[in-house]
Design an enzyme around this catalytic site. Sequence first.
Site, PDB file in Angstrom:
ATOM      1  CG  ASP A  13      -3.165  -6.999   1.634  1.00 33.77           C
ATOM      2  OD1 ASP A  13      -3.045  -6.710   2.895  1.00 33.77           O
ATOM      3  OD2 ASP A  13      -2.794  -6.268   0.787  1.00 33.77           O
ATOM      4  CE  LYS A  51      -0.984  -4.244   2.654  1.00 33.63           C
ATOM      5  NZ  LYS A  51      -2.005  -3.636   1.852  1.00 33.63           N
ATOM      6  NE  ARG A  73     -12.151  -6.808   3.666  1.00 32.75           N
ATOM      7  CZ  ARG A  73     -12.218  -6.494   2.378  1.00 32.75           C
ATOM      8  NH1 ARG A  73     -13.212  -7.129   1.637  1.00 32.75           N
ATOM      9  NH2 ARG A  73     -11.613  -5.436   1.638  1.00 32.75           N
ATOM     10  CG  ASP A 112      -3.487  -1.828   8.063  1.00 37.21           C
ATOM     11  OD1 ASP A 112      -4.440  -0.876   7.973  1.00 37.21           O
ATOM     12  OD2 ASP A 112      -3.480  -2.892   7.904  1.00 37.21           O
TER      13      ASP A 112
HETATM   14  N1  BES Z   1      -4.368  -1.984   5.403  1.00 33.39           N
HETATM   15  C1  BES Z   1      -4.901  -2.227   3.958  1.00 33.39           C
HETATM   16  C2  BES Z   1      -5.731  -1.128   3.408  1.00 33.39           C
HETATM   17  C3  BES Z   1      -4.904  -0.079   3.009  1.00 33.39           C
HETATM   18  C4  BES Z   1      -4.062  -0.013   2.016  1.00 33.39           C
HETATM   19  C5  BES Z   1      -5.164   1.237   3.863  1.00 33.39           C
HETATM   20  C6  BES Z   1      -3.381   1.190   1.489  1.00 33.39           C
HETATM   21  C7  BES Z   1      -4.241   2.321   3.479  1.00 33.39           C
HETATM   22  C8  BES Z   1      -3.345   2.599   2.461  1.00 33.39           C
HETATM   23  C9  BES Z   1      -5.946  -3.440   3.914  1.00 33.39           C
HETATM   24  O1  BES Z   1      -5.595  -4.428   4.933  1.00 33.39           O
HETATM   25  C10 BES Z   1      -5.723  -4.003   2.528  1.00 33.39           C
HETATM   26  O2  BES Z   1      -4.656  -4.598   2.179  1.00 33.39           O
HETATM   27  N2  BES Z   1      -6.930  -4.049   1.737  1.00 33.39           N
HETATM   28  C11 BES Z   1      -6.940  -4.617   0.446  1.00 33.39           C
HETATM   29  C12 BES Z   1      -8.119  -5.200   0.080  1.00 33.39           C
HETATM   30  C13 BES Z   1      -8.252  -6.243  -1.100  1.00 33.39           C
HETATM   31  C14 BES Z   1      -7.245  -7.321  -0.860  1.00 33.39           C
HETATM   32  C15 BES Z   1      -9.755  -6.677  -1.207  1.00 33.39           C
HETATM   33  C16 BES Z   1      -6.794  -3.569  -0.596  1.00 33.39           C
HETATM   34  O3  BES Z   1      -7.349  -2.345  -0.231  1.00 33.39           O
HETATM   35  O4  BES Z   1      -5.984  -3.476  -1.415  1.00 33.39           O
HETATM   36 ZN    ZN Z   2      -4.657  -3.716   6.507  1.00 30.03          ZN
HETATM   37 ZN    ZN Z   3      -4.109  -6.068   4.226  1.00 27.83          ZN
END
Ligand code: BES
Ligand code: ZN
Ligand code: ZN
Length: 492
Positions: free
Chosen positions: A339, A269, A343, A280
């Site tokens: 990231d 990230k 899931r 998280d």
């Molecule tokens: N934990 C994050 C989702 C998240 C991001 C929650 C910002 C709250 C604030 C999750 O693990 C993630 O990184 N998801 C990605 C998925 C994508 C790579 C398909 C996302 O949402 O960008």
């Molecule tokens: Zn996450």
């Molecule tokens: Zn993530």
Amino acid sequence: MQFSLNAKSQSNNLIHFYHVAGKSKKLQFCSCCKGKESRADVTQQFENEQLEASFGETVFYRDNSEGHQLFVGLGDGKVSAEQLRELASNIYKKLIAERVNDIKFSLEALPFRDKASGLGALVEGFVMSAYTFDTFKKKPKKKKPDLQVDFTSKSNNATMKKALEDGQIVGEGVNFTRWLGDCPGNFMTPSQLAEEAKTAAKGTKMKVTAWDKAKIAKENMDSLIGVSNGSDEEPRFIIMEYRGAAASKKPICFVGKGLTFDAGGISIKPSAGMEEMKFDMCGGSAVIGTMRTIARLKLKVNVIAFVPASENMPGPSANKPGDIRKARNGKSIEINNTDAEGRLILADALCYASEKKPAWIVDTATLTGAMMIALGNTHTGFYTRDKKMADLVKKAGEQSGEEVWPMPLCDHHSKDMKGHYADLTNLAPSRHAGSATAAAFLENFVEKDIPWAHVDIAGTAWHVGNRQSYAPSKGASGVMVRTFVQMARNHK
Ligand code: BES
Ligand code: ZN
Ligand code: ZN
């Protein structure tokens, strides 16, 4: 925070309510104010337009000999249970600011019909408002007075007493969930989260087990293992069981994402705002707080909860984009973005939950940034294809006061998650409807005949103080504890 109900000795400090009624917008006071001179002050201020009688407005009169008087505005005089939580926070903040340590609160003065549920909501509001996080400070900021609220009511004492105690338990459950979320990632590791789950079971009938990495691997949870491989911290698979009904009754299941820090893994990230990824694990903490609350309330229901706990770090053994892992139900997954790890850890947990043949499964996770984009921090979106399940979540949300919103899940979303080199991919071809495609991915790990809903709290799990006055301005919100407890309460 201390509460009493119809106690012999009560505070001299009193709360009063006022609102505007009818077309003439005349000021009305609670019945205990009838014929009292002092109300002229509030009326005067209202007439001078210094007061609006808006909902939650407060006016304080200090009187060290006869007792202080706190006047609270109720807008047009109609209040919902959720507004009572807000009201409690307005009262709490005013009393703390004025350094008042105790107050008498007559429930008869409040225009809310069901006195017991009104009392429950008020107590929840007070308890949630009193939350502070200073575990890691040498000296807590300012010691707040430990407020004592003496409720008085003419309603059935036993019913009211239970409402008060239950409200306190629910509020404390929310605060416990907030605390877990607010703790930093270097402290709240997967193994620490498992310890906290064990602590949560103390004094209750709940049983908690936590599997270590070797056991998780042995149990064919390769999807969870893959995510944890990027970190020195071992994963844990936390199992919490509460039996409040006959053994023959099917359990209900909660599953929560316990990702204690999400750096993104190899698909790392950006650094701006990354510190928020300690939150998280808020799905997991909501589930742990829910279980503690259900057990303390001694609900007559069987519940099993699962929290897959892991870090998502870019260590030398981390998942690499393109890697393929196999979940517990045998489905293989191409990891095209490391990231999208939530899931992956939920997949194995949902397989395991399905094996318990529960009446239903609800999972919750800070799963997608897309959820934040869709609904912001006001509503929690949920996904299910099961009409009854949708009604259960919706109804519980209405009763708990937490805003939940149904989102669409359909075959198009499922198609997006088909893999090229493996059965599934963890990354949809487009970012559009990112929270729906994530839900569609999860669906692959729930057995077909088990009603299931997925609740994405990415937008509502922290920093919601600008929406709810009883929530901290910064930090974890404890969202979903109230709704999940309500779902367990409603389960017959
Ligand atoms: N934990 C994050 C989702 C998240 C991001 C929650 C910002 C709250 C604030 C999750 O693990 C993630 O990184 N998801 C990605 C998925 C994508 C790579 C398909 C996302 O949402 O960008
Ligand atoms: Zn996450
Ligand atoms: Zn993530």
